[in-house]
Design a protein around this motif. Structure first.
Motif, PDB file in Angstrom:
ATOM      1  N   LYS A   5       3.828   0.569   2.664  1.00 26.31           N
ATOM      2  CA  LYS A   5       3.514  -0.391   3.717  1.00 26.31           C
ATOM      3  C   LYS A   5       3.358  -1.749   3.063  1.00 26.31           C
ATOM      4  CE  LYS A   5       0.697   0.096   7.578  1.00 26.31           C
ATOM      5  NZ  LYS A   5      -0.591   0.489   8.188  1.00 26.31           N
ATOM      6  N   PHE A  35       5.181   6.949   1.310  1.00 28.89           N
ATOM      7  CA  PHE A  35       5.160   5.924   2.346  1.00 28.89           C
ATOM      8  C   PHE A  35       4.756   4.603   1.712  1.00 28.89           C
ATOM      9  CE2 PHE A  35       4.028   9.961   4.296  1.00 28.89           C
ATOM     10  CZ  PHE A  35       4.940  10.046   5.320  1.00 28.89           C
ATOM     11  N   GLU A  49       4.888   2.987  11.459  1.00 26.04           N
ATOM     12  CA  GLU A  49       3.651   2.433  10.913  1.00 26.04           C
ATOM     13  C   GLU A  49       3.815   1.942   9.481  1.00 26.04           C
ATOM     14  OE1 GLU A  49       0.617   5.403  11.063  1.00 26.04           O
ATOM     15  OE2 GLU A  49       0.666   5.584  13.232  1.00 26.04           O
ATOM     16  N   VAL A  50       4.929   2.274   8.843  1.00 25.85           N
ATOM     17  CA  VAL A  50       5.140   1.917   7.438  1.00 25.85           C
ATOM     18  C   VAL A  50       6.412   1.090   7.296  1.00 25.85           C
ATOM     19  CG1 VAL A  50       3.910   3.940   6.578  1.00 25.85           C
ATOM     20  CG2 VAL A  50       6.369   4.074   6.920  1.00 25.85           C
ATOM     21  N   SER A  51       6.545   0.417   6.164  1.00 25.94           N
ATOM     22  CA  SER A  51       7.730  -0.412   5.927  1.00 25.94           C
ATOM     23  C   SER A  51       8.943   0.440   5.569  1.00 25.94           C
ATOM     24  CB  SER A  51       7.450  -1.422   4.821  1.00 25.94           C
ATOM     25  OG  SER A  51       6.330  -2.216   5.167  1.00 25.94           O
ATOM     26  N   TYR A 106       2.778  10.021   8.080  1.00 27.47           N
ATOM     27  CA  TYR A 106       2.683   8.811   8.888  1.00 27.47           C
ATOM     28  C   TYR A 106       3.890   8.659   9.803  1.00 27.47           C
ATOM     29  CZ  TYR A 106      -1.188   7.287   5.972  1.00 27.47           C
ATOM     30  OH  TYR A 106      -2.397   7.200   5.330  1.00 27.47           O
ATOM     31  N   GLU A 157       0.872  -1.163   0.000  1.00 31.26           N
ATOM     32  CA  GLU A 157       0.000   0.000   0.000  1.00 31.26           C
ATOM     33  C   GLU A 157       0.913   1.216   0.000  1.00 31.26           C
ATOM     34  OE1 GLU A 157      -3.480   1.988   2.809  1.00 31.26           O
ATOM     35  OE2 GLU A 157      -2.420   0.204   3.487  1.00 31.26           O
ATOM     36  N   THR A 158       0.639   2.176  -0.867  1.00 35.21           N
ATOM     37  CA  THR A 158       1.455   3.383  -0.898  1.00 35.21           C
ATOM     38  C   THR A 158       0.583   4.584  -0.559  1.00 35.21           C
ATOM     39  OG1 THR A 158       1.105   3.723  -3.262  1.00 35.21           O
ATOM     40  CG2 THR A 158       3.059   2.479  -2.611  1.00 35.21           C
TER      41      THR A 158
END
Length: 112
Positions: free
Chosen positions: A109, A107, A64-66, A60, A33-34
């Motif tokens: 994820k 971001f 919470e994100v990769s 973010y 998810e971007t």
């Protein structure tokens, strides 16, 4: 003489009956998810918050994100040039981007 065939994916414009037998379909291991945050430099600030975004976006929390990327005027920035916290971007460079220069946070994820 034994010849090896290349098993690269065929171009998308080839009809199905022309696709070579050696093409292997691979199931993705994960989905991603971007999300993005977009703003423009005012030529003076080093700190940007959720309120500075062009539309209703948020910055973010990096936990919470990769992973995340920061682009200033379309150029990917090294991590030493910025600090991101939830709702806040701090530019750590000596120079401030000129007024009107786009600032983009990307971001990513990875979803299982």
């Amino acid at each position: 003489m034994d010849r090896h065939r290349s098993c690269l994916a065929p171009p998308p414009f080839l009809p199905a009956h022309v696709i070579p037998d050696c093409v292997v379909k691979v199931k993705p291991l994960a989905c991603v998810e971007t999300m993005g945050y977009y703003t423009y430099s005012d030529g003076q600030k080093r700190v940007y918050t959720d309120c500075d975004g062009v539309t209703e976006q948020r910055i973010y929390d990096p936990r919470e994100v990769s992973y995340l990327n920061v682009f200033i005027n379309g150029v990917l920035q090294p991590t030493c040039n910025y600090l991101v916290k939830k709702g806040r971007l701090l530019l750590c460079t000596e120079d401030i981007p000129a007024k009107g220069v786009p600032i983009i946070l990307q971001f990513v994820k990875i979803l299982k």
